[in-house]
Design a protein around this motif. Structure first.
Motif, mmCIF file in Angstrom:
data_model
loop_
_atom_site.group_PDB
_atom_site.id
_atom_site.type_symbol
_atom_site.label_atom_id
_atom_site.label_comp_id
_atom_site.label_asym_id
_atom_site.label_seq_id
_atom_site.Cartn_x
_atom_site.Cartn_y
_atom_site.Cartn_z
ATOM 1 N N GLN A 60 8.345 -12.485 7.392
ATOM 2 C CA GLN A 60 8.301 -11.243 8.167
ATOM 3 C C GLN A 60 7.800 -10.078 7.317
ATOM 4 O O GLN A 60 7.064 -9.225 7.798
ATOM 5 C CB GLN A 60 9.683 -10.909 8.758
ATOM 6 N N ASP B 101 0.862 -1.177 0.000
ATOM 7 C CA ASP B 101 0.000 0.000 0.000
ATOM 8 C C ASP B 101 0.899 1.227 0.000
ATOM 9 O O ASP B 101 1.880 1.282 0.735
ATOM 10 C CB ASP B 101 -0.859 0.016 1.274
ATOM 11 N N ARG C 104 -2.451 3.667 -5.792
ATOM 12 C CA ARG C 104 -2.590 3.265 -4.392
ATOM 13 C C ARG C 104 -1.485 2.305 -3.975
ATOM 14 O O ARG C 104 -1.282 2.041 -2.804
ATOM 15 C CB ARG C 104 -3.947 2.586 -4.164
ATOM 16 N N PHE C 105 -0.819 1.729 -4.954
ATOM 17 C CA PHE C 105 0.182 0.704 -4.650
ATOM 18 C C PHE C 105 1.573 1.088 -5.121
ATOM 19 O O PHE C 105 1.731 1.814 -6.098
ATOM 20 C CB PHE C 105 -0.195 -0.627 -5.305
ATOM 21 N N ARG D 97 9.386 1.325 6.604
ATOM 22 C CA ARG D 97 8.934 0.133 7.341
ATOM 23 C C ARG D 97 9.598 -1.118 6.782
ATOM 24 O O ARG D 97 9.993 -2.008 7.531
ATOM 25 C CB ARG D 97 7.415 0.002 7.248
ATOM 26 N N LYS E 157 4.123 -10.213 6.849
ATOM 27 C CA LYS E 157 3.394 -9.868 8.063
ATOM 28 C C LYS E 157 3.139 -8.376 8.209
ATOM 29 O O LYS E 157 2.232 -7.970 8.918
ATOM 30 C CB LYS E 157 4.254 -10.344 9.243
ATOM 31 N N THR F 107 1.434 3.902 1.448
ATOM 32 C CA THR F 107 1.262 4.782 2.605
ATOM 33 C C THR F 107 2.563 5.518 2.898
ATOM 34 O O THR F 107 3.627 5.085 2.464
ATOM 35 C CB THR F 107 0.894 3.967 3.859
ATOM 36 N N VAL G 290 1.736 -4.856 7.942
ATOM 37 C CA VAL G 290 0.352 -4.516 7.633
ATOM 38 C C VAL G 290 0.204 -3.929 6.219
ATOM 39 O O VAL G 290 -0.777 -4.173 5.535
ATOM 40 C CB VAL G 290 -0.197 -3.548 8.708
ATOM 41 N N ASP G 291 1.193 -3.168 5.776
ATOM 42 C CA ASP G 291 1.078 -2.516 4.467
ATOM 43 C C ASP G 291 1.372 -3.429 3.286
ATOM 44 O O ASP G 291 1.189 -3.038 2.139
ATOM 45 C CB ASP G 291 2.066 -1.337 4.391
ATOM 46 N N VAL G 292 1.873 -4.616 3.561
ATOM 47 C CA VAL G 292 2.309 -5.471 2.454
ATOM 48 C C VAL G 292 1.152 -6.299 1.921
ATOM 49 O O VAL G 292 0.485 -7.018 2.658
ATOM 50 C CB VAL G 292 3.471 -6.387 2.903
ATOM 51 N N ARG G 293 0.901 -6.139 0.633
ATOM 52 C CA ARG G 293 -0.185 -6.874 0.015
ATOM 53 C C ARG G 293 0.308 -8.225 -0.486
ATOM 54 O O ARG G 293 -0.385 -9.229 -0.406
ATOM 55 C CB ARG G 293 -0.726 -6.047 -1.148
#
Lengths: 165, 538
Positions: free
Chosen positions: A64, A11, A43-44, A19, A67, A13, A69-72
């Motif tokens: 990892q 994502d 968006r990506f 991150r 895991k 963000t 949150v932003d990783v699609r």
């Protein structure tokens, strides 16, 4: 030790790149190169990371990263069914009398001269990392004033397993 | 609607009843808006403890604990509390004030890049730039904190964003996170494989971890192991999954655990790790411990499976769901002989202590205390020798046992116990700490008093940082360095200063009587135990 190229779709963000890179640094994973850019859908962002480690480390990297949150999506770009490209800009000192040799090398490697002055030529070359290495080695008897490499960007071949855009 | 009001509305929508925190200018819009809400605020005495108190509350309610602090030092102070919650997978929402968004990055007064600073200790973090995003962000934050592998989420909100107006408030019914979808259900094929392995097992053992408690699956877990007669050991975070004296429970594993628990794990041929992460303190030599056996690893976090030990049968999912899936399978486990063997180990491998009669014996004291306390009481152990003794001798019946397991944060017990008591005032809550850890959070006596939170506090006094002293005793042949805590306050006077009743126990001669007085009323009380300075955890 083996090398792997991961393609990560995230994502878009703020801070997403830090991150990802922060995860690598705090867990002691290696980054050989990292490239990032927005996809056709703004968006990506697609990130290509080249890393190395033993099997357990590479397995952990994949888990990892997945895991976060932003990783699609994360997947390995395997050499056999992927395309890797890197771009390099090389500024070579030629003086006025040694241009010919560099221009020949540029010709052989289908590179491009994108800038010049009386002292130097700047060459743009795109290709696999080994092609770029080979080019650099061919002109190694010249003085390289500056070198900028982008690191690998990659995509899987064909239209199967396309995750997004 | 003012954005700060919207934030409070979000908390109300999530059913939040209490916010622990410490105001400063940058979070003042939030603390102004909360005055119009029924949400209770608790003024903690230092920010780290806001996170610990929220952690205690979360562990009682099963819902994320919430803390709210100001920018800069307020935010950086809370980091240790966040890291503590992260290490134990405790769901928290941490709201931090921030300087005006237009000033971000210019090093103005009380500015700290808190989202950057906590990156490695949070499950996720947000820096709110657009006030209209507030409802979505809070909905996502609570969802992320309390699903999958639970953990803290930080929301950093600039002052001007809190003061902005938003056009309309609509709290989302659902989250739509494109990228975050934790696995809840286990893979059926894997579960069938696991069942087959259990059927063929001669020496099965289940190691229960904190994941069972986080999934709120203790009851399901107990009935599962009872039905199939499978012996259980636990990690430190798994204490309380089984009642301590349950015939199928064989204690805590690890360096500081029970020898017979480690032996059970060692000799087992099929072992299921339920919500345990093969942490170094639980299983110090994973290759030796887990080699040559079928390891079934059940965890909600796929990255934990195979991180330390490669499992034969990995199962990713929520423990409660997976126990349900196991229950759908018909199978029986033949463990009669094995359990007899384990009972023999338990009989013959009991730790032998030689307590000094001039002091309180922590082992006997803790045993007595846990039998006299309410069956559903909450026991919060701090970090140090007190923690190891607590793990070893506290008898859990139907209550809960909290401690800072992963991070080992000294000072956890008092604020966490206070959070637990505020979460459920009907339950008895006891904090047990050492004289070192007590001094790390004794400022919270004031908060306990202010909130009238009836937390029972036990301080094990040995005038040393006992755990480190014990290490220096072993590793440096009693060449002690910086472990003597002289200047220790007179706790009788200190208690009087806070108007808290004080008791002291010098040795075991009148232990029963003192414990009875200590537990008699539902009030705050401080009990100091005189512990032999040279006592060891093993």
């Amino acid at each position: 030790m083996q090398k792997k190229v991961f393609q990560i779709l995230v994502d878009n963000t703020s801070g997403v790149l830090s991150r990802i890179s922060g995860l690598f640094s705090r867990r002691g994973y290696n980054i050989d190169s990292i490239t990032a850019g927005v996809t056709a859908d703004s968006r990506f962002t697609r990130i290509t990371i080249v890393t190395h480690g033993d099997d357990e480390i590479l397995d952990q990297i994949e888990k990892q990263v997945a895991k976060l949150v932003d990783v699609r999506d994360i997947k390995e770009l395997k050499r056999d069914d992927s395309i890797y490209r890197e771009l390099a800009l090389v500024k070579v000192r030629t003086g006025e009398d040694r241009r010919q040799g560099v221009m020949e090398a540029v010709d052989i490697y289908r590179a491009k001269i994108v800038d010049s002055d009386r002292e130097c030529l700047t060459v743009e070359i795109t290709g696999t990392q080994s092609k770029i290495e080979a080019f650099l080695s061919l002109i190694s008897n010249y003085e390289i004033l500056e070198l900028a490499r982008t690191g690998i960007a990659g995509l899987g071949r064909g239209s199967e397993n396309v995750v997004y855009l | 609607m003012k954005a700060a009001d919207a934030i409070i509305r979000c908390l109300e929508e999530e059913g939040v009843e209490t916010v622990f925190g410490y105001p400063g200018v940058a979070i003042c819009p939030f603390y102004n808006s909360i005055l119009d809400s029924t949400i209770k605020t608790v003024l903690i005495r230092t920010e780290q403890n806001a996170a610990h108190a929220a952690s205690g509350l979360a562990r009682v309610t099963g819902r994320p604990g919430v803390c709210a602090v100001t920018s800069g030092p307020g935010a950086t102070n809370v980091i240790t509390g966040i890291a503590t919650a992260f290490a134990d997978s405790i769901p928290l929402i941490c709201i931090t004030g921030q300087v005006d968004s237009t000033l971000l990055g210019s090093d103005v007064f009380q500015e700290a890049d808190i989202t950057g600073a906590v990156e490695s200790f949070v499950k996720y973090s947000y820096l709110v730039r657009n006030p209209e995003d507030i409802p979505r962000i809070f909905k996502e934050a609570f969802y992320i904190a309390n699903t999958g592998r639970k953990g803290p989420v930080l929301i950093d909100i600039p002052f001007d964003v809190q003061n902005a107006n938003i056009s309309r408030f609509k709290y989302p019914e659902e989250v739509s996170l494109r990228t975050y979808k934790p696995t809840v259900k286990g893979h059926v094929v894997q579960i069938k494989k696991a069942v087959k392995a259990l059927e063929h097992a001669k020496r099965p053992v289940i190691c229960a971890g904190g994941g069972v408690q986080l999934s709120e699956a203790n009851a399901e877990f107990r009935s599962f192991v009872e039905k199939h007669n499978i012996p259980v050991v636990s990690t430190m975070m798994g204490i309380g999954v089984m009642p301590t004296e349950h015939p199928l429970y064989f204690g805590m594993v690890g360096n500081n655990g029970k020898a017979y628990a480690n032996r059970a794990m060692n000799e087992s041929d099929v072992m299921i790790m339920f919500g345990a992460r093969v942490a170094d303190r639980a299983i110090s030599q994973p290759d030796f411990m887990l080699g040559g056996k079928v390891l079934i690893h059940v965890d909600v976090d796929p990255a934990e499976i195979g991180k330390i030990a490669s499992s034969t049968i990995p199962i990713v999912g929520d423990i409660k769901h997976i126990i349900g899936d196991f229950e759908k399978q018909e199978f029986s486990v033949d463990s009669e002989l094995w359990i007899n063997t384990l009972n023999r180990y338990k009989e013959t491998m009991k730790p032998v202590r030689r307590p000094n009669p001039d002091y309180v014996d922590p082992a006997v004291f803790i045993d007595k205390l846990s039998r006299k306390m309410d069956a559903d009481g909450i026991y919060v152990a701090d970090v140090g020798q007190n923690q190891i003794w607590s793990c070893a001798y506290h008898v859990v019946r139907n209550g809960q046992f909290f401690t800072s397991g992963g991070m080992g944060t000294m000072g956890y017990s008092i604020p966490a116990a206070m959070g637990a008591k505020i979460a459920d005032r009907n339950r008895q809550v006891i904090a047990v700490c050492g004289d070192g850890s007590f001094q790390m959070s004794m400022m919270e006596l004031a908060t306990i008093k202010q909130e009238n939170a009836a937390v029972k506090i036990i301080v094990m006094r040995n005038n040393y940082l006992g755990m480190v002293r014990e290490y220096q005793h072993n590793a440096y042949k009693d060449n002690y360095s910086v472990v003597d805590i002289a200047g220790y306050p007179d706790l009788c006077k200190l208690s009087a200063a806070y108007d808290i009743p004080y008791l002291r126990l010098d040795n075991m001669s009148n232990a029963d009587e003192i414990i009875d007085i200590f537990l008699k009323e539902d009030n705050t009380m401080l009990l100091e135990l005189m512990i032999d300075p040279y006592d060891l955890v093993k």
